[in-house]
Design an enzyme around this catalytic site. Structure first.
Site, PDB file in Angstrom:
ATOM      1  N   ARG A  48      42.494  46.137  43.688  1.00  0.00           N
ATOM      2  CA  ARG A  48      41.241  46.899  43.593  1.00  0.00           C
ATOM      3  C   ARG A  48      41.434  48.226  42.871  1.00  0.00           C
ATOM      4  O   ARG A  48      40.505  48.733  42.232  1.00  0.00           O
ATOM      5  CB  ARG A  48      40.676  47.130  45.000  1.00  0.00           C
ATOM      6  CG  ARG A  48      39.258  47.732  45.028  1.00  0.00           C
ATOM      7  CD  ARG A  48      38.724  47.757  46.444  1.00  0.00           C
ATOM      8  NE  ARG A  48      37.336  48.213  46.518  1.00  0.00           N
ATOM      9  CZ  ARG A  48      36.941  49.347  47.091  1.00  0.00           C
ATOM     10  NH1 ARG A  48      37.845  50.161  47.639  1.00  0.00           N
ATOM     11  NH2 ARG A  48      35.662  49.675  47.127  1.00  0.00           N
ATOM     12  N   ILE A  74      31.541  50.688  43.154  1.00  0.00           N
ATOM     13  CA  ILE A  74      32.266  49.463  43.492  1.00  0.00           C
ATOM     14  C   ILE A  74      31.997  49.228  44.974  1.00  0.00           C
ATOM     15  O   ILE A  74      32.127  50.139  45.791  1.00  0.00           O
ATOM     16  CB  ILE A  74      33.775  49.594  43.193  1.00  0.00           C
ATOM     17  CG1 ILE A  74      34.523  48.289  43.510  1.00  0.00           C
ATOM     18  CG2 ILE A  74      34.403  50.752  43.924  1.00  0.00           C
ATOM     19  CD1 ILE A  74      35.985  48.298  43.065  1.00  0.00           C
ATOM     20  N   SER A  75      31.573  48.024  45.334  1.00  0.00           N
ATOM     21  CA  SER A  75      31.127  47.755  46.700  1.00  0.00           C
ATOM     22  C   SER A  75      32.257  47.896  47.714  1.00  0.00           C
ATOM     23  O   SER A  75      33.437  47.726  47.401  1.00  0.00           O
ATOM     24  CB  SER A  75      30.540  46.349  46.796  1.00  0.00           C
ATOM     25  OG  SER A  75      29.353  46.237  46.051  1.00  0.00           O
ATOM     26  N   GLN A  76      31.864  48.188  48.945  1.00  0.00           N
ATOM     27  CA  GLN A  76      32.783  48.215  50.074  1.00  0.00           C
ATOM     28  C   GLN A  76      33.502  46.867  50.170  1.00  0.00           C
ATOM     29  O   GLN A  76      32.877  45.810  50.063  1.00  0.00           O
ATOM     30  CB  GLN A  76      31.967  48.466  51.343  1.00  0.00           C
ATOM     31  CG  GLN A  76      32.744  48.410  52.629  1.00  0.00           C
ATOM     32  CD  GLN A  76      31.815  48.440  53.837  1.00  0.00           C
ATOM     33  OE1 GLN A  76      30.591  48.524  53.697  1.00  0.00           O
ATOM     34  NE2 GLN A  76      32.393  48.363  55.023  1.00  0.00           N
ATOM     35  N   PRO A  77      34.815  46.853  50.366  1.00  0.00           N
ATOM     36  CA  PRO A  77      35.542  45.585  50.447  1.00  0.00           C
ATOM     37  C   PRO A  77      34.974  44.593  51.460  1.00  0.00           C
ATOM     38  O   PRO A  77      34.932  43.387  51.194  1.00  0.00           O
ATOM     39  CB  PRO A  77      36.963  46.023  50.803  1.00  0.00           C
ATOM     40  CG  PRO A  77      37.099  47.359  50.141  1.00  0.00           C
ATOM     41  CD  PRO A  77      35.752  48.004  50.327  1.00  0.00           C
TER      42      PRO A  77
END
Length: 225
Positions: A48, A74-77
Site C-alpha cells: 500500500r 485512498i480508502s481505509q484498508p
C-alpha cells in the site's frame, strides 16, 4: 485465488512499510471481521505504501483513509477488504472499478487474478496509477472518462466496485452488471453513507443488502486532466 504479483526488491518496504507491518494490518483486518483468506492474502501482498505520497509512507498500514491529492483519498484498508470480500463471493472473472484513484483497490483485484477494467475522471491520478500498475507488473485496463458512464464496451461485468458515493445507485452501472453478478458501492450524501451490495439473480431480479456505514468522497460527473 492466489495473489499474482511481481515485487521488485525496492517495493518490499522496510521499517514502517515492511512486510511485518503489513502482516500486523492483516491481523487487525481479521479481528475486525474480514474472513476471506484470498482477500487477506492480497492485502498482505500488495504494498500500500507505493500508492500514496512518500511523505505519508509511514502511515500506509494504518487502517485509515489517506489523501492522494485532487481532493481524493485512498480508502481505509478495512473498506477495501470488505468490498473485495463481497465481490469475491460471486466468483467473478471480470471486474469493473469506477474511480481508479491511487490504483490500490484495482491492484488488490488484479493481484487476485481477476480481469480488471478501471475508469478514472481525473487524468493526473490515472497517470500515476498506471505507473504503479506497470511497476508491479499488473495488467489492468484503464480509461480516462466519466466513471458514472462505466465502460459498457467491455460489459457485462461479473462484479462492479464503485469507490465514490452517489445519492443512489447509478442505473448506467447497474445495467452493466451480468446475471449472477454483484455491484458494491457507497450510497448516500456527505452526512450519511452506507456500503451497499447489489446482486443480480439468475432471473434478472435485483437483491440489495446494506453492509456497513462508510464515508467516501462523492461520485462526480465529467472529466479533469
Amino acid at each position: 485465488m492466489t495473489p499474482r504479483l511481481r515485487l521488485q526488491p525496492e517495493s518490499v518496504g522496510i521499517g514502517m512499510t515492511s512486510q511485518r507491518v503489513r502482516d500486523r494490518l492483516v491481523e487487525r483486518l481479521r479481528e475486525a471481521g474480514i474472513q476471506d483468506e484470498a482477500t487477506l492474502n492480497a492485502m498482505r501482498t500488495v504494498p500500500r505504501h507505493l500508492f500514496i505520497d512518500e511523505a505519508l509512507a509511514s502511515r500506509a498500514y494504518e487502517d485509515t483513509a489517506l489523501p492522494i491529492g485532487h481532493g481524493q483519498t485512498i480508502s481505509q484498508p478495512w473498506v477495501v477488504a470488505r468490498m473485495t470480500e463481497a465481490v469475491l463471493q460471486v466468483t467473478p472473472a471480470k471486474v469493473l472499478e469506477v474511480g481508479t484513484g491511487s490504483g490500490y483497490q484495482g491492484a488488490i483485484l488484479a493481484a487476485l487474478g481477476l480481469e480488471v477494467y478501471t475508469v478514472e475522471r481525473i487524468g493526473d491520478l490515472l497517470r500515476q496509477a498506471r505507473k504503479r500498475f506497470r511497476h508491479l507488473g499488473m495488467n489492468v485496463r484503464s480509461k480516462h472518462d466519466d466513471g458514472r458512464i462505466g465502460w459498457p464496451e467491455h460489459g457485462p461485468y461479473d462484479a462492479i466496485v464503485v469507490t465514490a458515493a452517489a445519492p443512489a445507485l447509478v442505473d448506467a452501472l447497474v445495467d452493466q452488471l451480468a446475471v449472477g453478478g454483484r455491484l458494491v458501492a457507497p450510497v448516500g450524501g456527505p452526512s450519511s453513507q452506507s456500503l451497499v451490495q447489489l446482486t443480480r439473480g439468475a432471473d434478472g431480479a435485483i437483491e440489495q443488502q446494506v453492509l456497513a456505514p462508510v464515508t467516501f468522497v462523492p461520485l462526480l460527473s465529467g472529466m479533469l486532466d
